[in-house]
Design an enzyme around this catalytic site. Structure first.
Site, PDB file in Angstrom:
ATOM      1  N   CYS A   2     -13.233 -22.925  29.242  1.00 14.44           N
ATOM      2  CA  CYS A   2     -12.816 -23.448  30.536  1.00 14.44           C
ATOM      3  C   CYS A   2     -11.294 -23.589  30.552  1.00 14.44           C
ATOM      4  CB  CYS A   2     -13.437 -24.787  30.885  1.00 14.44           C
ATOM      5  SG  CYS A   2     -15.223 -24.740  30.971  1.00 14.44           S
ATOM      6  N   ARG A  27     -10.172 -17.938  29.364  1.00 15.43           N
ATOM      7  CA  ARG A  27     -10.883 -19.069  28.753  1.00 15.43           C
ATOM      8  C   ARG A  27     -12.302 -19.241  29.295  1.00 15.43           C
ATOM      9  NH1 ARG A  27      -7.395 -22.495  26.091  1.00 15.43           N
ATOM     10  NH2 ARG A  27      -8.994 -24.088  26.142  1.00 15.43           N
ATOM     11  N   TRP A  75     -16.496 -21.725  31.811  1.00 11.84           N
ATOM     12  CA  TRP A  75     -17.455 -21.086  30.908  1.00 11.84           C
ATOM     13  C   TRP A  75     -18.631 -22.052  30.851  1.00 11.84           C
ATOM     14  CZ3 TRP A  75     -20.156 -21.830  26.366  1.00 11.84           C
ATOM     15  CH2 TRP A  75     -20.689 -20.670  25.779  1.00 11.84           C
ATOM     16  N   ASN A 101     -13.227 -29.839  31.099  1.00 14.75           N
ATOM     17  CA  ASN A 101     -13.447 -28.851  30.034  1.00 14.75           C
ATOM     18  C   ASN A 101     -14.037 -29.610  28.861  1.00 14.75           C
ATOM     19  OD1 ASN A 101     -13.261 -26.970  27.993  1.00 14.75           O
ATOM     20  ND2 ASN A 101     -11.026 -27.082  27.810  1.00 14.75           N
ATOM     21  N   GLY A 102     -15.186 -29.152  28.354  1.00 12.65           N
ATOM     22  CA  GLY A 102     -15.792 -29.830  27.199  1.00 12.65           C
ATOM     23  C   GLY A 102     -17.231 -30.175  27.498  1.00 12.65           C
ATOM     24  N   GLU A 484     -15.474  -6.376  10.964  1.00 11.02           N
ATOM     25  CA  GLU A 484     -14.591  -6.568  12.114  1.00 11.02           C
ATOM     26  C   GLU A 484     -14.753  -5.411  13.118  1.00 11.02           C
ATOM     27  OE1 GLU A 484     -13.075  -9.014  13.219  1.00 11.02           O
ATOM     28  OE2 GLU A 484     -11.524  -8.254  14.535  1.00 11.02           O
ATOM     29  N   LYS A 488     -16.028  -5.919  16.992  1.00  7.97           N
ATOM     30  CA  LYS A 488     -15.269  -5.449  18.162  1.00  7.97           C
ATOM     31  C   LYS A 488     -16.165  -4.594  19.059  1.00  7.97           C
ATOM     32  CE  LYS A 488     -12.504  -7.600  17.975  1.00  7.97           C
ATOM     33  NZ  LYS A 488     -11.916  -8.527  17.067  1.00  7.97           N
ATOM     34  N   GLU A 491     -18.853  -6.801  20.912  1.00 12.16           N
ATOM     35  CA  GLU A 491     -18.395  -7.697  21.977  1.00 12.16           C
ATOM     36  C   GLU A 491     -17.775  -6.944  23.152  1.00 12.16           C
ATOM     37  OE1 GLU A 491     -15.293 -10.509  20.837  1.00 12.16           O
ATOM     38  OE2 GLU A 491     -14.532  -9.105  19.377  1.00 12.16           O
ATOM     39  N   HIS A 507     -30.604  -0.673  -0.393  1.00 10.85           N
ATOM     40  CA  HIS A 507     -31.503  -1.833  -0.483  1.00 10.85           C
ATOM     41  C   HIS A 507     -32.101  -2.173   0.879  1.00 10.85           C
ATOM     42  CE1 HIS A 507     -30.287  -2.355  -4.605  1.00 10.85           C
ATOM     43  NE2 HIS A 507     -29.047  -2.123  -4.198  1.00 10.85           N
ATOM     44  N   LYS A 610     -12.382 -17.127  25.329  1.00  9.00           N
ATOM     45  CA  LYS A 610     -11.427 -16.974  24.231  1.00  9.00           C
ATOM     46  C   LYS A 610     -11.484 -18.136  23.246  1.00  9.00           C
ATOM     47  CE  LYS A 610      -7.817 -14.911  22.366  1.00  9.00           C
ATOM     48  NZ  LYS A 610      -8.204 -13.732  21.565  1.00  9.00           N
TER      49      LYS A 610
END
Ligand code: F6R
Length: 615
Positions: A2, A27, A75, A101-102, A484, A488, A491, A507, A610
Site C-alpha cells: 500500500c 507498492r 494491496w 497501510n498495514g 533467481e 524472475k 513473477e 534424484h 514491492k
C-alpha cells in the site's frame, strides 16, 4: 505494501496526491483513492478498484478543489479489491477520512464493539474501524484531530501507517506510524507525506523519517511530532541523495528495463569507498572488530530475491572466513527455534528495509542477544534502524516490482561483509582481500558487456515464450542464480519455472524433462572449478539426450558449453564468487522479454507489491 500520500499547502491537493500515488503504485495496485477537503463541497472522496487509470476516469467527471488532501494505492489484505473496500474510508457522520497501510490485528473486536453501538460498516476492511473510532473521539470531545488519533492508536494492535483528515479542521493532516513506513517531506510553506520519498521528490528533497509509534500533525508552516501519549518526539531529518529523474522512466517503456541497465552503476556505487588503504570498511558499524572475531556462526535471513543473494553470500563467507553460514527464509526462521547466542552474527538482507518477516526475524535474533547487521537499499528504513550495524546498498530507488539492480547490489554487499569478517579474523591476508575486492570491482564493466550484447537472449526469449514451463539448473553459486532466474520468470511471465541444483536432477526432477522443454543451465567457469564444469557438462548431456532444449549461460570461449547448447548465451569470464553478478543479468532480461512477448506489464506483475509489510 500500500502506498500513502498526504499534502497540505497552497497547491491544488488533488494533483499533488494523484501524482504521488502514481509514483507509489509499485507498492500495490488493487485500487486507488483520494480524499480532499474542498472549501465548497466539504470532505470529497473518490476511489476505484484497479489501477490509477480507473481513478483518473472517475475523477474526470468531478471538480474537486482544496489544498489539503491524501491518497492511497492498495494491496488488498482484508476484503477483496473492490470499489467499496478501496481507501479512503469515511466515518458514518462524514467528518473523518482515513487511509491505512498495514493490518489492524484487533479489528474484529473493534468492529464488534462499534457495531454494538450502532455503527454501520460499509466495507470489509480492517481500516474502516479507524475512521469510526477517530470520529467517536472527536464527538466525545477530543481537543484536536491529533489527540483523537493518538487515543485511537493506543487501542490498535498490529502494524499501521494512518493518515487522517477532519472535514471540520481543513488546514491540518494527521498521520501515525507503527511498523509500516512513513516519511514527511518538508517544503517551503507546504508539507508532504509519503510511504516513501518518491511520493514528493518532485517538490522537496528534505525528508523526515517518522519513528516507531509516533504521530505527526502537519500544517502549512510546519509539523509537530509526538508519541502515542502526546509527549514531544522527533523524527530523523535527512536530505534525499537522488532526484526526480531517478524515480522516472527516463525514456524506457518500463522501470525494470531502466533498472537492468543501471546495474553496472548499482554495483560500483555499492562497492565504492569500502576499500580504504587496503582495508575493508563497512558503513555504520556497531559490531566491533573484536565481536566479529568472536562470532562462531552466521545466519542470513531474508525473503525472495534477497534470500537468493544470501545463498550466494554463504559461499563467499564460508570460503573466506571458515565460519559456518546458514541462510534462512525469514518467514521460516522466526517461527522455529533457531540456535543463536551472542556469538552469532545475523545478516538481514532487505531492499526495502520494510519486509515484515525479515523485521520480525531480526527482532527475534536481537532478543536472543545475537548481533544483527542489515544490508538495505532504503535510507533509514525500519530494518536498518533496528539493527546493530548497517551496510547500505547504493542501487538508487528500485521501482519495478521484480528486483534487479538491488539484487546485484545485495550480492556485492554480502560479499563485502564476508571480506570484513575475513579481515577481522585474519583468515585472509590483506593482499588477498584486496584481490577479492578487485575481482568484485571489475564486475560493473563485465555487466556492461553483457548489456551491450543481448540479441542472443532476446532471440531465445522469442522462441520459448509460448512454452508451458522452464527449468533452471546450476551448481555452487550457479544454483542461487538458477533460483533467481526461475523466480524472475514466475513473477513476470506467470510461467511455471523451477530452479534445481544440477546434481539433484537424477534424484527426481529429471522426470520432468520431455521433448522440447526449455532448460536454462548456468555453466561454471571451465578454469576455476573444472570438476564442477565437467559435472554440469554431463548433466546437460543427460537432459539433452531426453529431449530438453538447452539454453546454456557460459563464459565466452567455453568450448564444452557450445557443444551441449541448443542456445548459447556467452558472458565474460569472471572469478567464481563474483560470477553470479554477471550470470544473473541475461536471466533477468530473458524473463522480461518473455513476459513482454506474452503481453504482461513487467513493472507491476499480478498479485504482487514491492514491499511486503504484512506476513
Ligand atoms: C523478487 C522480489 C522479492 C523481494 C522480496 C524481499 O523479484 O523482488 O522476492 O526480493 O520480497 O524484499 P526486500 O528485499 O525488500 O526485503
Amino acid at each position: 505494501m500500500c502506498g500513502i500520500v498526504g499534502y497540505v499547502g497552497p497547491r491544488p491537493a488533488l494533483e499533488v496526491v494523484v501524482d504521488g500515488l502514481r509514483r507509489l503504485e509499485y507498492r500495490g495496485y488493487d485500487s486507488a483513492g483520494v480524499a480532499v477537503i474542498d472549501p465548497v463541497g466539504g470532505l470529497r472522496t473518490a476511489k476505484k478498484a484497479g489501477r490509477i487509470e480507473n481513478l483518473d476516469k472517475e475523477l474526470a467527471h468531478q471538480t474537486i478543489t482544496g489544498t489539503t488532501g491524501m491518497g492511497h494505492t492498495r494491496w488488498a489484505t482484508h476484503g477483496a479489491p473492490t470499489d467499496r473496500n478501496a481507501h479512503p474510508h469515511v466515518s458514518g457522520d462524514g467528518r473523518v477520512a482515513v487511509v491505512h497501510n498495514g493490518i489492524i490485528e484487533n479489528f474484529r473486536e473493534l468492529r464488534r464493539e462499534l457495531e454494538a453501538q450502532g455503527t454501520e460498516f460499509r466495507s470489509e476492511t480492517d481500516s474502516e474501524a479507524v475512521a469510526h473510532l477517530v470520529a467517536a473521539q472527536l464527538r466525545g470531545g477530543a481537543a484536536s484531530l491529533a489527540d483523537a488519533v493518538r487515543a485511537v492508536c493506543r487501542r490498535l494492535a498490529g502494524s499501521f501507517t494512518l493518515v487522517v483528515l477532519d472535514r471540520d479542521d481543513p488546514d491540518v493532516v494527521v498521520a501515525a506510524r507503527r511498523n509500516s513506513p512513513l516519511v514527511l517531506g518538508v517544503g517551503d510553506g507546504e508539507m508532504f507525506l509519503g510511504s516513501d520519498v518518491a511520493a514528493f521528490i518532485e517538490f522537496t528533497r528534505e525528508a523526515v523519517e517518522l519513528g516507531q509509534d509516533q504521530v505527526v500533525e502537519l500544517r502549512r508552516g510546519g509539523y509537530t511530532v509526538t508519541d502515542f501519549d502526546g509527549a514531544p518526539a522527533h523524527g530523523r531529518a535527512y536530505h534525499v541523495g537522488w532526484d526526480l529523474s531517478a524515480a522516472e522512466k527516463g525514456g524506457y517503456d518500463y522501470f525494470m528495463l531502466k533498472e537492468i541497465d543501471e546495474q553496472p552503476g548499482a554495483v560500483a556505487d555499492t562497492l565504492r569507498g569500502h576499500l580504504v588503504d587496503g582495508h575493508i570498511v563497512l558503513d555504520e558499524q556497531r559490531v566491533d572488530v573484536q565481536e566479529l572475531r568472536e562470532i562462531d556462526k552466521v545466519f542470513v535471513v531474508a525473503c525472495g530475491s534477497s534470500f537468493h543473494a544470501g545463498l550466494i553470500g554463504k559461499q563467499a563467507i564460508e570460503h573466506w572466513t571458515r565460519v559456518p553460514v546458514e541462510v534462512e527464509l525469514a518467514s521460516e526462521f522466526r517461527y522455529r527455534d533457531p540456535v543463536l547466542d551472542r556469538q552469532t552474527l545475523v545478516v538481514a538482507i532487505s531492499q526495502s528495509g520494510e519486509t515484515a518477516d525479515t523485521l520480525e526475524a531480526l527482532r527475534y535474533a536481537r532478543d536472543q542477544r545475537a548481533r544483527v547487521l542489515a544490508i538495505c537499499n532504503t535510507n533509514g528504513a525500519q530494518i536498518p534502524r533496528e539493527s546493530d550495524a548497517v551496510l547500505y546498498t547504493h542501487a538508487g530507488p528500485e521501482i519495478g516490482v521484480a528486483s534487479t539492480k538491488a539484487f546485484l547490489a545485495q550480492v556485492a554487499a554480502v560479499e563485502l561483509v564476508g571480506l570484513a569478517i575475513a579481515q577481522a579474523r585474519g583468515t585472509k591476508y590483506g593482499d588477498e582481500i584486496g584481490r577479492e575486492f578487485d575481482a568484485l570491482a571489475a564486475v560493473p564493466d563485465k555487466i556492461a558487456e553483457v548489456l551491450a550484447d543481448l540479441d542472443p537472449v532476446r532471440a531465445v526469449a522469442r522462441e520459448i515464450a509460448a512454452s508451458k514451463a522452464v527449468l533452471f539448473l546450476g551448481r555452487h553459486v550457479g544454483y542461487p542464480v538458477a533460483l533467481e532466474g526461475a523466480l524472475k520468470l514466475k513473477e513476470l511471465a506467470y510461467m511455471h519455472a523451477e530452479g534445481f541444483p544440477a546434481g539433484e536432477l537424477k534424484h527426481g526432477p529429471i522426470a520432468l524433462i520431455e521433448d522440447g522443454l526449455p532448460v536454462v543451465v548456468i555453466m561454471p567457469s571451465p578454469t576455476a572449478r573444472s570438476v564442477l564444469h565437467q559435472k554440469v557438462g554431463s548433466n546437460i548431456a543427460e537432459i539433452k539426450a531426453r529431449g530438453a532444449r538447452t539454453i546454456v549461460v557460459a563464459e565466452a570461449g567455453d568450448v564444452a558449453a557450445r557443444e551441449h547448447a541448443d542456445h548459447l548465451i556467452e558472458v565474460p569470464a569472471t572469478p567464481t564468487l563474483a560470477s553470479p553478478l554477471v550470470a544473473t543479468v541475461p536471466l533477468q532480461v530473458l524473463a522480461a522479454e518473455i513476459a513482454q512477448a506474452r503481453g504482461y506489464d513487467i513493472d507491476k506483475p499480478r498479485n504482487l507489491a514491492k514491499s511486503v509489510t504484512v506476513e
